[in-house]
Design a protein around this motif. Structure first.
Motif, short mmCIF file in Angstrom:
data_model
loop_
_atom_site.label_atom_id
_atom_site.label_comp_id
_atom_site.label_asym_id
_atom_site.label_seq_id
_atom_site.Cartn_x
_atom_site.Cartn_y
_atom_site.Cartn_z
N ASP A 198 -28.02 56.03 113.58
CA ASP A 198 -28.86 56.96 112.82
C ASP A 198 -28.80 56.74 111.32
O ASP A 198 -29.73 57.14 110.60
N VAL A 199 -27.74 56.15 110.83
CA VAL A 199 -27.62 55.93 109.39
C VAL A 199 -26.71 54.73 109.11
O VAL A 199 -25.71 54.51 109.80
N ALA A 200 -27.10 53.94 108.12
CA ALA A 200 -26.27 52.85 107.60
C ALA A 200 -26.49 52.88 106.08
O ALA A 200 -27.42 52.27 105.56
N GLY A 214 -13.32 51.08 89.27
CA GLY A 214 -14.41 52.05 89.40
C GLY A 214 -14.26 52.98 90.58
O GLY A 214 -13.27 52.96 91.32
N ASP A 215 -15.26 53.83 90.76
CA ASP A 215 -15.26 54.78 91.87
C ASP A 215 -15.39 54.05 93.20
O ASP A 215 -16.23 53.16 93.34
N PRO A 216 -14.59 54.43 94.20
CA PRO A 216 -14.73 53.80 95.52
C PRO A 216 -16.09 54.12 96.14
O PRO A 216 -16.53 55.27 96.15
N VAL A 217 -16.77 53.08 96.63
CA VAL A 217 -18.03 53.24 97.35
C VAL A 217 -17.80 52.70 98.77
O VAL A 217 -17.22 51.63 98.95
N PHE A 218 -18.27 53.46 99.75
CA PHE A 218 -18.04 53.09 101.14
C PHE A 218 -19.35 52.81 101.86
O PHE A 218 -20.34 53.53 101.68
N MET A 219 -19.34 51.76 102.65
CA MET A 219 -20.44 51.50 103.58
C MET A 219 -20.17 52.35 104.82
O MET A 219 -19.10 52.26 105.42
N VAL A 220 -21.12 53.19 105.18
CA VAL A 220 -20.92 54.13 106.28
C VAL A 220 -22.00 53.92 107.34
O VAL A 220 -23.19 53.79 107.02
N PHE A 251 -20.42 58.82 116.80
CA PHE A 251 -19.50 57.87 116.17
C PHE A 251 -19.76 57.81 114.68
O PHE A 251 -20.85 58.11 114.18
N ILE A 252 -18.71 57.38 113.94
CA ILE A 252 -18.83 57.15 112.51
C ILE A 252 -17.75 56.16 112.09
O ILE A 252 -16.63 56.18 112.62
N GLY A 253 -18.10 55.27 111.17
CA GLY A 253 -17.13 54.32 110.63
C GLY A 253 -17.48 54.01 109.20
O GLY A 253 -18.63 54.16 108.77
N ARG A 254 -16.50 53.57 108.45
CA ARG A 254 -16.76 53.20 107.06
C ARG A 254 -15.81 52.10 106.62
O ARG A 254 -14.72 51.91 107.19
N ALA A 255 -16.23 51.37 105.59
CA ALA A 255 -15.40 50.35 104.96
C ALA A 255 -15.74 50.33 103.48
O ALA A 255 -16.90 50.55 103.10
N ARG A 256 -14.75 50.07 102.66
CA ARG A 256 -15.02 50.07 101.22
C ARG A 256 -15.96 48.91 100.86
O ARG A 256 -15.79 47.79 101.33
N MET A 257 -16.93 49.20 100.04
CA MET A 257 -17.96 48.22 99.70
C MET A 257 -17.40 47.23 98.67
O MET A 257 -16.89 47.63 97.62
N ARG A 258 -17.53 45.93 98.98
CA ARG A 258 -17.01 44.89 98.11
C ARG A 258 -18.11 44.02 97.51
O ARG A 258 -17.85 42.99 96.92
N THR A 259 -19.35 44.45 97.68
CA THR A 259 -20.48 43.70 97.15
C THR A 259 -21.34 44.62 96.29
O THR A 259 -21.16 45.84 96.28
#
Length: 295
Positions: A198-200, A214-220, A251-259
């Motif tokens: 439903d969301v990326a 900087g501020d942490p940004v997460f890919m969710v 379900f839900i998952g996230r990882a810190r954005m490195r790009t």
């Protein structure tokens, strides 16, 4: 050796003559000190209770002796110290068809996620969008937690919000922006197959004092799965991978954005024996937000 009783009696009379008449107040104080020493251990425990109670909430103080009233402190047999007022019970979450039950604490997290009383505008955290429902319409569906905090999927029957709460003295919460299930109004919990993404999109953990990176940004990535799905694997095009949290059909998952740009993501649903039940590859553009007919 013979005992000279007369000599002993004379010695005792001389000692009595030299002794001072005892003071009644001093004698009473001595008795009081003896009594207080016996009670001191109980008062020390009470003091520890005070410190603990102040740390966790309101304290109702009953029957504390007045330090100046030494007599009552010494003879009061029913001193009870402190009574810690019980915390008010959290309200239970009323059942909603199609959504998982929430504990009172989970229900509190839902309401904390939407302090304005419901989903808000994506550019104004104080502007609630009434047509997207109220906080009581939502339930906590799934949560992904890592070393930096958590992002939660909160859903109603017609849509959802992502909630990334702030960390005390560290960061600010994200806005609870509403999105329809499957990105289409009016929104429905029903979906075909074993997997519906439903969301990326991203969530930012805006920090009070950002570090050099900087501020942490997460890919969710979040969505829904059939009840026989036991595992959901997420793989972004930049090589980052993680397993999502799967709970009760969501379900839900996230990882810190490195790009600098949100990469495409592939999502794979597995059964309990490890077989692939469904997969969606190279997803992009599934962003948060609802475009209603009257927008």
């Amino acid at each position: 050796m013979a005992v000279d009783e007369r000599t002993i009696a004379e010695g005792l009379r001389r000692m009595a003559a030299r002794a001072e008449t005892p003071d009644a107040a001093d004698l009473a104080a001595s008795v009081l000190r003896s009594t207080v020493r016996r009670r001191r251990t109980g008062w020390a425990v009470t003091a520890a209770t005070v410190a603990a109670a102040v740390a966790v909430g309101a304290v109702a103080v009953t029957n504390l002796p007045d330090p100046a009233d030494r007599t009552s402190a010494a003879v009061e047999p029913t001193f009870t110290g402190l009574t810690v007022a019980p915390s008010p019970a959290l309200p239970a979450a009323p059942p909603i068809e199609g959504l998982p039950a929430n504990t009172p604490e989970q229900y509190k997290q839902v309401r904390d996620c939407m302090p304005e009383g419901g989903p808000v505008h994506n550019m104004d955290p104080e502007l609630r969008i009434s047509r997207h429902g109220v906080a009581e319409d939502f339930r906590l569906l799934a949560e992904f937690r890592d070393d930096l905090g958590a992002t939660r999927l909160m859903g109603s029957r017609k849509g959802f919000v992502l909630c990334t709460p702030g960390v005390l003295d560290v960061s600010y919460p994200e806005r609870p922006v509403f999105t329809y299930w499957a990105q289409e109004m009016p929104g429905s919990l029903a979906f075909p197959g074993a997997l519906m993404v439903d969301v990326a999109d991203t969530q930012m953990q805006s920090e009070v004092n950002p570090g050099t990176d900087g501020d942490p940004v997460f890919m969710v990535v979040a969505g829904r799965v059939r009840q026989d799905v036991a595992r959901v694997a997420l793989a972004w095009a930049n090589g980052q991978k993680t397993d999502a949290t799967v709970t009760g059909g969501f379900f839900i998952g996230r990882a810190r954005m490195r790009t600098d740009r949100l990469p495409k993501v592939s999502v794979t649903a597995y059964g309990r024996d490890g077989q692939v039940l469904d997969a969606q590859k190279g997803l992009e553009g599934l962003v948060l937000g609802a475009r209603d007919a009257d927008d």
